[in-house]
Design a protein around this motif. Structure first.
Motif, short mmCIF file in Angstrom:
data_model
loop_
_atom_site.label_atom_id
_atom_site.label_comp_id
_atom_site.label_asym_id
_atom_site.label_seq_id
_atom_site.Cartn_x
_atom_site.Cartn_y
_atom_site.Cartn_z
N PRO A 137 0.81 -1.23 0.00
CA PRO A 137 0.00 0.00 0.00
C PRO A 137 0.83 1.27 0.00
CG PRO A 137 -0.08 -1.10 2.14
CD PRO A 137 0.58 -2.04 1.20
N TRP A 138 2.11 1.21 0.43
CA TRP A 138 2.93 2.41 0.50
C TRP A 138 3.72 2.66 -0.77
CZ3 TRP A 138 2.73 6.13 4.07
CH2 TRP A 138 2.11 5.85 5.28
N SER A 139 3.75 1.72 -1.69
CA SER A 139 4.63 1.85 -2.85
C SER A 139 4.27 3.05 -3.71
CB SER A 139 4.57 0.56 -3.68
OG SER A 139 3.24 0.33 -4.13
N LYS A 140 3.01 3.18 -4.10
CA LYS A 140 2.61 4.29 -4.97
C LYS A 140 2.75 5.62 -4.25
CE LYS A 140 -0.69 3.55 -7.79
NZ LYS A 140 -2.01 3.31 -8.42
N THR A 141 2.42 5.66 -2.98
CA THR A 141 2.54 6.91 -2.22
C THR A 141 3.98 7.39 -2.17
OG1 THR A 141 0.66 6.24 -0.86
CG2 THR A 141 2.06 8.01 -0.01
N LEU A 142 4.92 6.49 -1.88
CA LEU A 142 6.32 6.88 -1.82
C LEU A 142 6.86 7.25 -3.19
CD1 LEU A 142 7.71 4.26 0.72
CD2 LEU A 142 7.37 6.70 1.09
N ASN A 143 6.38 6.59 -4.25
CA ASN A 143 6.81 6.95 -5.60
C ASN A 143 6.54 8.42 -5.88
OD1 ASN A 143 7.48 4.31 -5.93
ND2 ASN A 143 5.84 3.81 -7.36
N TRP A 144 5.33 8.84 -5.64
CA TRP A 144 4.96 10.22 -5.94
C TRP A 144 5.51 11.20 -4.91
CZ3 TRP A 144 3.55 11.29 -10.60
CH2 TRP A 144 2.94 10.31 -11.38
N TYR A 145 5.78 10.74 -3.71
CA TYR A 145 6.41 11.63 -2.73
C TYR A 145 7.82 12.00 -3.17
CZ TYR A 145 8.41 13.38 1.61
OH TYR A 145 9.04 14.16 2.55
N PHE A 146 8.61 11.01 -3.57
CA PHE A 146 9.96 11.30 -4.05
C PHE A 146 9.92 12.15 -5.32
CE2 PHE A 146 11.22 7.45 -1.54
CZ PHE A 146 12.12 8.09 -0.71
N PHE A 147 8.93 11.93 -6.16
CA PHE A 147 8.78 12.74 -7.37
C PHE A 147 8.54 14.20 -7.02
CE2 PHE A 147 5.90 14.54 -10.61
CZ PHE A 147 6.70 14.43 -11.73
N ALA A 148 7.66 14.46 -6.04
CA ALA A 148 7.36 15.83 -5.64
C ALA A 148 8.57 16.50 -4.99
CB ALA A 148 6.17 15.83 -4.68
N SER B 42 14.95 20.98 1.23
CA SER B 42 14.86 19.85 0.29
C SER B 42 15.45 18.59 0.89
CB SER B 42 15.57 20.21 -1.02
OG SER B 42 15.00 21.35 -1.60
N PHE B 43 16.60 18.71 1.54
CA PHE B 43 17.22 17.53 2.14
C PHE B 43 16.36 16.97 3.26
CE2 PHE B 43 20.03 15.58 5.31
CZ PHE B 43 20.60 14.58 4.54
N GLY C 73 11.12 11.07 3.51
CA GLY C 73 10.72 10.00 2.60
C GLY C 73 11.56 8.75 2.77
N PHE C 74 12.85 8.92 2.99
CA PHE C 74 13.73 7.77 3.21
C PHE C 74 13.34 7.01 4.47
CE2 PHE C 74 17.59 5.93 5.03
CZ PHE C 74 17.99 5.11 3.98
N MET C 75 13.07 7.74 5.54
CA MET C 75 12.65 7.08 6.78
C MET C 75 11.30 6.37 6.60
SD MET C 75 13.75 10.10 9.44
CE MET C 75 13.02 9.26 10.84
N GLY C 76 10.40 7.01 5.86
CA GLY C 76 9.13 6.35 5.59
C GLY C 76 9.29 5.07 4.81
N PHE C 77 10.24 5.05 3.87
CA PHE C 77 10.49 3.83 3.11
C PHE C 77 11.00 2.72 4.01
CE2 PHE C 77 13.89 1.32 1.11
CZ PHE C 77 13.13 0.57 0.23
#
Length: 594
Positions: A268-279, A315-316, A322-326
């Protein structure tokens, strides 16, 4: 003499006469008789069968000769098989059974018709077989019913112990197709070919229509201004990112624990993290561009100043979240797929978002650095197709079977000529060559700037011997050749667009073959997905930015750069002191400062 029937303890039976297995029609039968017997079926109607053409008759005769050869080979094999030392029934029993089969009488069971035969000894094998087989051919020649019985009965076999040896039946050749069947087959093939041509024609019409639609939209946004082109690039990169990341399916391929509720479902987190890193990546890259090109706006606005001065730290921090969420979303059973997706996303961000960032920088440096290189890629693609279908014979690369060497070379020279003509026309407009300072400008705005030196005409002095030759040839004095440095840069762009940029398309073709797909998506009817159209543009955009920033752009001191240095490098007291000194300097020059 034939061996009398006897009973043995092994219980072996012979269910068919060995003479019947050798029943073959006379091989000397003429071709006309064989064709008439095998292929012309008696008709119950009074109408005569259709007359065969000469070509059909020759074909049937050839089939008849082939069939006779097959029958001869089968007869030879059957004769060889019958020479084996096995017990056979007497000649009288074989003839009686053959007559019964021909007359349609009921055939008795093996036990009733033949008595079990004893297995011959080694001493009597030779003398027993010879008397039995010698009269077989005269019997076959005198009794035509035996031959008919062999052709009609293909299910009988010789049983020896627990094994059965089927006797090969002599099959007649299949009757030829009638004229109506041939016409029906030809019509079906023609209909299929016509449907295929109609489909290709429809695809060509759809592709051409949407090509002109895309060109019209592109030209319309070009006229409307820089901001609309930036939005176009961001929309394209979003569609490309969605198509590429959709190829990686995060499925539960090998569950390691029974705690997984439903197998095969995506994390369930895959698509959310994809677009989070994109943003986050877009925020960092485009924030850098805004700060660089609009210093005079960002560093004079009190609300934007904190974001501008701390942009990289913000930005960092967002990326770290996002890294911690992954890491927190990792689950047993998904680990391999999740880490694969993490790498896949970062590769996509590097190839797509970073490339789009450079393309937007080209727009901000001047529309001509975005519009002309993109046009060269489109021109090369079009001419490669035209030359390929006209002269193409030699395949260029296995990844793209439709690409040809002739199309590749023809597109190269066509793009060189097109680049000089196309670029020389647009370099005359300030709207195209001036860097952007206001995103609200359009083609109707009065844009003024100091042009880059590459757009200023120069003269090249001709070598003296060549000057004399040209003067005599033309009948007038020729000493210099006028040119614009930008035209030389256009040749470099054309060479890259023709020789290097197509490899971006080859890379995308290999990508599609790796995933066994035809197109990346269906965003554009007739063209596939957005990735199918932007594969070469990304590579061309990156090259244009690197080439321009390294060899063409002038690094002059601007008000924005000085203001950025003051705001980020001086304290409030130092800024006030600088203001007093600057005011004193202006008054000394006779300029009144309020």
């Amino acid at each position: 003499m034939s061996r009398p029937a006897a009973t043995t303890s092994s219980g072996q039976f012979v269910t068919k006469s060995t003479f019947a297995a050798l029943a073959v029609e006379d091989l000397e039968e003429s071709e006309e008789e064989l064709v008439q017997d095998d292929h012309v079926q008696p008709s119950s109607d009074t109408t005569e069968p259709p007359k065969l053409s000469k070509s059909q008759l020759k074909k049937l005769q050839k089939q008849a000769r082939t069939e006779r050869r097959k029958q001869a080979r089968v007869a030879a094999k059957a004769s060889t098989a019958e020479n084996s030392p096995r017990a056979t029934p007497s000649l009288e029993q074989s003839a009686a059974r053959s007559e019964a089969i021909a007359d349609g009488e009921e055939v008795l069971s093996p036990k009733a018709e033949y008595a079990p035969l004893p297995e011959p000894s080694a001493e009597t094998q030779q003398e027993d077989v010879s008397p039995t087989l010698e009269p077989s051919r005269p019997c076959l020649e005198s009794n035509s019913n035996v031959s008919a019985a062999v052709k009609s009965d293909t299910s009988n076999s010789v049983l020896v112990g627990s094994h059965s040896k089927p006797i090969t039946a002599l099959r007649e050749p299949a009757p030829p197709q009638s004229q109506s069947d041939v016409e029906r087959a030809v019509k079906t093939k023609q209909d299929a070919q016509e449907a295929e041509r109609t489909k290709k024609r429809q695809n060509l019409i759809t592709r051409t229509l949407w090509t002109f639609i895309m060109i019209g939209v592109f030209m319309g946004l070009l006229v409307m201004g820089h901001a609309y082109l930036i939005i176009l690039v961001m929309v394209c990169q979003t569609l490309v990112y969605r198509e590429v990341t959709a190829l990686f399916s995060l499925k539960d391929m090998s569950p390691e624990t029974a705690e997984l509720a439903v197998k095969g479902h995506k994390d369930p987190w895959s698509k959310t993290l994809n677009w989070y890193f994109f943003a986050v990546t877009n925020y960092f890259l485009y924030g850098e561009s805004i700060i660089y090109y609009f210093k005079h706006v960002v560093f004079t606005d009190g609300q934007l100043l904190p974001f501008a001065t701390n942009h990289r730290m913000i930005s960092f921090t967002l990326y770290t979240i996002g890294f911690m969420g992954f890491v927190l979303s990792l689950k047993r059973g998904y680990l391999k797929q999740q880490f694969g997706l993490f790498c896949w996303v970062h590769m996509s961000l590097l190839l797509i978002v970073v490339s789009s960032h450079f393309i937007i920088n080209n727009i901000l440096e001047g529309l001509i650095w975005f519009f002309v290189p993109a046009s060269l890629v489109i021109c090369n693609d079009v001419f490669a197709y035209i030359w390929g279908i006209t002269l193409g014979r030699t395949p260029l690369i296995k990844l793209s079977p439709k690409k040809t060497v002739e199309g590749f070379i023809g597109a190269f020279w066509s793009t060189l000529i097109f680049s000089v003509v196309w670029g020389s026309y647009f370099m005359r407009f300030n709207y195209m060559i001036c860097p952007v300072h206001d995103l609200g400008v359009s083609v109707w705005s009065n844009v003024q700037c100091v042009p880059n030196p590459v757009f200023i005409a120069k003269e090249w002095e001709i070598w003296t011997p060549l000057r004399v030759f040209l003067s005599q040839l033309l009948g007038r004095s020729v000493t210099v050749v006028p040119y614009v440095p930008y035209q030389l840069h256009l040749l470099v762009f054309a060479i890259f667009a023709s020789l290097v940029a197509p490899f971006g398309g080859f890379f995308a073709s290999g990508f599609k073959r790796a995933f066994d797909i035809k197109d990346f998506g269906h965003s554009i009817p007739g063209h596939g997905g957005m990735t199918d159209r932007m594969d070469c543009q990304f590579l061309m955009g990156v090259f244009t930015y690197v080439y321009y920033s390294s060899l063409i752009r002038e690094h002059n001191v601007t008000v924005g750069s000085i203001l950025q240095m003051i705001v980020s490098g001086l304290t409030i007291e130092e800024q006030l002191e600088l203001m007093r000194d600057l005011k004193k300097y202006m008054q000394g020059r006779g300029i009144t400062v309020a």
